[in-house]
Scaffold this motif. Sequence first.
Motif, PDB file in Angstrom:
ATOM      1  N   THR A 166       0.811  -1.221   0.000  1.00 53.70           N
ATOM      2  CA  THR A 166       0.000   0.000   0.000  1.00 53.70           C
ATOM      3  C   THR A 166       0.844   1.270   0.000  1.00 53.70           C
ATOM      4  O   THR A 166       0.308   2.368   0.150  1.00 53.70           O
ATOM      5  N   ASP A 167       2.167   1.144  -0.165  1.00 56.67           N
ATOM      6  CA  ASP A 167       3.046   2.310  -0.042  1.00 56.67           C
ATOM      7  C   ASP A 167       3.670   2.748  -1.361  1.00 56.67           C
ATOM      8  O   ASP A 167       4.687   3.445  -1.368  1.00 56.67           O
ATOM      9  N   ILE A 168       3.068   2.364  -2.477  1.00 58.16           N
ATOM     10  CA  ILE A 168       3.568   2.777  -3.790  1.00 58.16           C
ATOM     11  C   ILE A 168       2.552   3.718  -4.430  1.00 58.16           C
ATOM     12  O   ILE A 168       1.349   3.452  -4.418  1.00 58.16           O
ATOM     13  N   GLU A 169       3.018   4.811  -5.004  1.00 54.44           N
ATOM     14  CA  GLU A 169       2.103   5.808  -5.553  1.00 54.44           C
ATOM     15  C   GLU A 169       1.344   5.290  -6.768  1.00 54.44           C
ATOM     16  O   GLU A 169       0.120   5.407  -6.854  1.00 54.44           O
ATOM     17  N   GLN A 170       2.060   4.743  -7.742  1.00 51.44           N
ATOM     18  CA  GLN A 170       1.431   4.240  -8.965  1.00 51.44           C
ATOM     19  C   GLN A 170       1.994   2.863  -9.290  1.00 51.44           C
ATOM     20  O   GLN A 170       2.825   2.702 -10.188  1.00 51.44           O
ATOM     21  N   PRO A 171       1.583   1.826  -8.560  1.00 50.63           N
ATOM     22  CA  PRO A 171       2.105   0.482  -8.827  1.00 50.63           C
ATOM     23  C   PRO A 171       1.740   0.027 -10.229  1.00 50.63           C
ATOM     24  O   PRO A 171       0.597   0.180 -10.663  1.00 50.63           O
ATOM     25  N   ASN A 172       2.720  -0.516 -10.938  1.00 50.83           N
ATOM     26  CA  ASN A 172       2.493  -0.873 -12.340  1.00 50.83           C
ATOM     27  C   ASN A 172       2.997  -2.289 -12.601  1.00 50.83           C
ATOM     28  O   ASN A 172       2.375  -3.254 -12.201  1.00 50.83           O
ATOM     29  N   GLY A 173       4.152  -2.447 -13.232  1.00 50.70           N
ATOM     30  CA  GLY A 173       4.656  -3.783 -13.502  1.00 50.70           C
ATOM     31  C   GLY A 173       5.101  -4.483 -12.235  1.00 50.70           C
ATOM     32  O   GLY A 173       5.494  -3.852 -11.250  1.00 50.70           O
ATOM     33  N   LEU A 174       5.040  -5.823 -12.258  1.00 49.58           N
ATOM     34  CA  LEU A 174       5.513  -6.592 -11.109  1.00 49.58           C
ATOM     35  C   LEU A 174       6.069  -7.930 -11.576  1.00 49.58           C
ATOM     36  O   LEU A 174       5.680  -8.445 -12.622  1.00 49.58           O
ATOM     37  N   ALA A 175       6.999  -8.469 -10.775  1.00 53.89           N
ATOM     38  CA  ALA A 175       7.651  -9.727 -11.130  1.00 53.89           C
ATOM     39  C   ALA A 175       8.229 -10.356  -9.881  1.00 53.89           C
ATOM     40  O   ALA A 175       8.729  -9.648  -8.990  1.00 53.89           O
TER      41      ALA A 175
END
Length: 289
Positions: A166-175
Amino acid sequence: MTTSLVDAGILAPDAALERVHTGSIWAEGPLWVPDRARLRWSDIPNDCIREYDPATGESSLYAEGVEFTNGRALDRDGSVVQCSHGRRRVERDRGGVVESIVDAWNGVRLNSPNDVVVDASGVIWFTDPAYGITQPREGHPGVREYGDHFVFRHDPASGRTSAVITDIEQPNGLAFSRDGSKLFVADSSDRRDIRVYDVQDGARCKNGRLFAVLDAEDGHPDGIRVDEHDRLWSSSGTGVIVFALDGTQLGRITVPETVANLCFGGEDGTDLYITATTSLYRIATRTRG
């Protein structure tokens, strides 16, 4: 520039970037689909999904009117799990039959799921920024019903969906790292960083910390992938940047368009496919995803 990647044995000296398709508006969500031996990707503003067949060199329309699909991942049964901006959900495509997996959390709708991974146990992890409800041509106007942008974990067995980051402004890609012990998440806000978290008991993300920051001239990270040697490959405004597991930048592949996402594919899994603005690119590597 690819020289350093050649020196590191990641690319062959004669490796060359080739554009295998063009004509998209914003190409996204590449995935190699083994059962079809094709590369599947989305053109979000054109609201369609396309496939590239390396055996023939031809691209074809897979589906249209798809409600602005974006990132996708292969599930253990060979079906495709994909994110839908328009339907504000994560869904499953099994042979062209599409069904919902999850579209709400705590009684309110998701924003617009963007990218997704499936872990070794079949649990689905996805990012939920708001591009599909705030950006024209990427979905439908809407509101952030839970008021933020989170990374979620959905367990198909129990049906439970949890907010795990919950601490990322604009979560996008993940791996995930190869052993599943770490989860990398790209932040496409002005922070331009990639963060990494320790995954505990396959369910919780702890000890969030900075992994890498893109330079201002490289723009924002978007889609990311981890190869068989735990090197992280990140999209950027200038191409694809490759990082060692400790965050050291190893080199880059320059691409003439802004890169949205990437994946490994091909018969032996060593071809890197890159979706970049209007086009789909490919380059041969000496590693696998």
